[in-house]
Scaffold this active site. Structure first.
Site, short mmCIF file in Angstrom:
data_model
loop_
_atom_site.label_atom_id
_atom_site.label_comp_id
_atom_site.label_asym_id
_atom_site.label_seq_id
_atom_site.Cartn_x
_atom_site.Cartn_y
_atom_site.Cartn_z
CG ASN A 1 -1.74 1.23 1.37
OD1 ASN A 1 -1.84 2.02 0.44
ND2 ASN A 1 -2.34 1.41 2.53
CE LYS B 1 0.09 3.36 4.69
NZ LYS B 1 -0.08 3.49 6.11
CG HIS C 1 -5.91 1.65 5.10
ND1 HIS C 1 -5.50 2.62 5.99
CD2 HIS C 1 -4.86 0.81 4.93
CE1 HIS C 1 -4.24 2.36 6.34
NE2 HIS C 1 -3.84 1.27 5.72
CD GLU D 1 -2.98 5.38 6.73
OE1 GLU D 1 -2.96 5.42 5.48
OE2 GLU D 1 -2.02 4.95 7.41
CD GLU E 1 -3.76 -2.83 7.41
OE1 GLU E 1 -2.59 -2.97 7.05
OE2 GLU E 1 -4.48 -1.88 7.08
N GLY F 1 2.11 2.30 10.70
CA GLY F 1 3.03 3.43 10.52
C GLY F 1 3.70 3.87 11.81
CB SER G 1 4.98 -1.48 12.07
OG SER G 1 4.47 -0.17 12.25
C1 PEP Z 1 -0.93 -0.06 6.01
O1 PEP Z 1 -0.99 1.08 5.62
O2 PEP Z 1 -1.83 -0.87 5.73
C2 PEP Z 1 0.21 -0.45 6.83
C3 PEP Z 1 0.23 -1.65 7.36
O3 PEP Z 1 1.19 0.50 6.98
P1 PEP Z 1 2.62 0.26 7.69
O4 PEP Z 1 3.19 -1.02 7.15
O5 PEP Z 1 3.43 1.46 7.31
O6 PEP Z 1 2.36 0.17 9.15
#
Ligand code: PEP
Length: 269
Positions: A11, A13, A98, A100, A170, A176, A216
């Protein structure tokens, strides 16, 4: 031993430029040529770069995904992108729900369910994201929250469309931040999600649905997470912007495919 093919998504973003997006896609395509038979890999660039990235990926066995999709087929919906527009430019997957988007775009479980149904009806694969906030986890409500998001997201989704759907667990506090769920906590959440799929559908469907972890994940911590029975891959944010790191995660997922063991400390289902 699992028979579920691992699934790893990148992803990107709101990152990259036209130049860096195509460069990154080309590098990942080159370095995953031997992996695509043992791992489903999808790259999700920003909308404007989808056609260019589609060009880089053509014939390479990787999938192309969008980071969101409209619940509407067409019409006066300024700023939205429809499922048919995505398939038109070569995308075959969409991330939906997601955290976000739930947070910054006030997406609700109802709206997410509408998007899921629209995407599936349009023959897109869906990565349905669910996860609890830190406050919800601290209050002891993590499992209740994610199962509620799951049930709501899948409302009126028939069993025969579920083969197009991957669930991404998630935890919001892990996205992040550099913090990951412990393998045992992640595995417990995945176990509960799979159990809920069994209740909503049946055991066969629950066994065949991929449930991936996001938050992460990187090349250093991927092995312990992806080594857990029931964790079928990853949704990768930050680490998907570095081709070496992302390819390493894909290769770990492919290697783990045949050798899954239950994590220590996790009760048997
Ligand atoms: C995500 O945006 O789905 C995600 C897991 O981001 P990150 O790996 O940066 O935590």
């Amino acid at each position: 031993m699992t028979t579920r093919m691992p699934f790893v998504g990148g992803n990107w973003k709101m990152n990259t430029t036209m130049a860096t997006a195509t460069e990154l896609a080309a590098a990942i395509r080159r370095d995953t040529a031997d992996l695509v038979r043992s791992c489903d890999i999808v790259l999700c660039p920003p909308f404007p770069y989808l056609p260019a990235v589609a060009g880089e990926l053509a014939g390479g066995g990787l999938m192309l995904g969008a980071q969101d999709v409209s619940s509407e087929p067409d019409g006066a919906f300024t700023g939205q992108v429809s499922a048919s527009m995505l398939t038109d430019v070569g995308a075959n997957v969409s991330i939906i729900g997601h955290s976000e988007r739930r947070r910054y775009n006030a997406e609700t479980d109802d709206g997410i369910n509408n998007k899921v149904r629209m995407a599936l009806d349009s023959a897109l694969w869906v990565v349905l994201c669910i996860g609890e906030t830190l406050e919800q986890r601290k209050a002891g409500n993590a499992i209740e929250v994610i199962l509620q998001q799951l049930r709501h997201g899948l409302m009126d989704v028939p069993a025969d469309q579920m083969r197009q759907l991957v669930v991404a667990y998630e935890p919001v506090w892990a996205i992040g931040t550099g913090m990951t769920a412990t393998p045992a906590d992640a595995q417990e959440a995945h176990r509960m999600i799979r159990f809920e799929l069994k209740t909503l559908y049946d055991g066969g469907l629950a066994d065949s649905t991929r449930i991936i972890y996001g938050g992460s994940m990187n090349a250093s911590n991927a092995a312990e997470l992806l080594g857990c029975e029931g964790i079928d891959g990853g949704l990768i944010g930050g680490a998907s912007l570095k081709s070496d790191e992302f390819v390493k995660i894909c290769s770990i997922a492919a290697e783990q495919y045949q050798s899954k063991q239950p994590c220590e400390g996790t009760p048997a289902p």
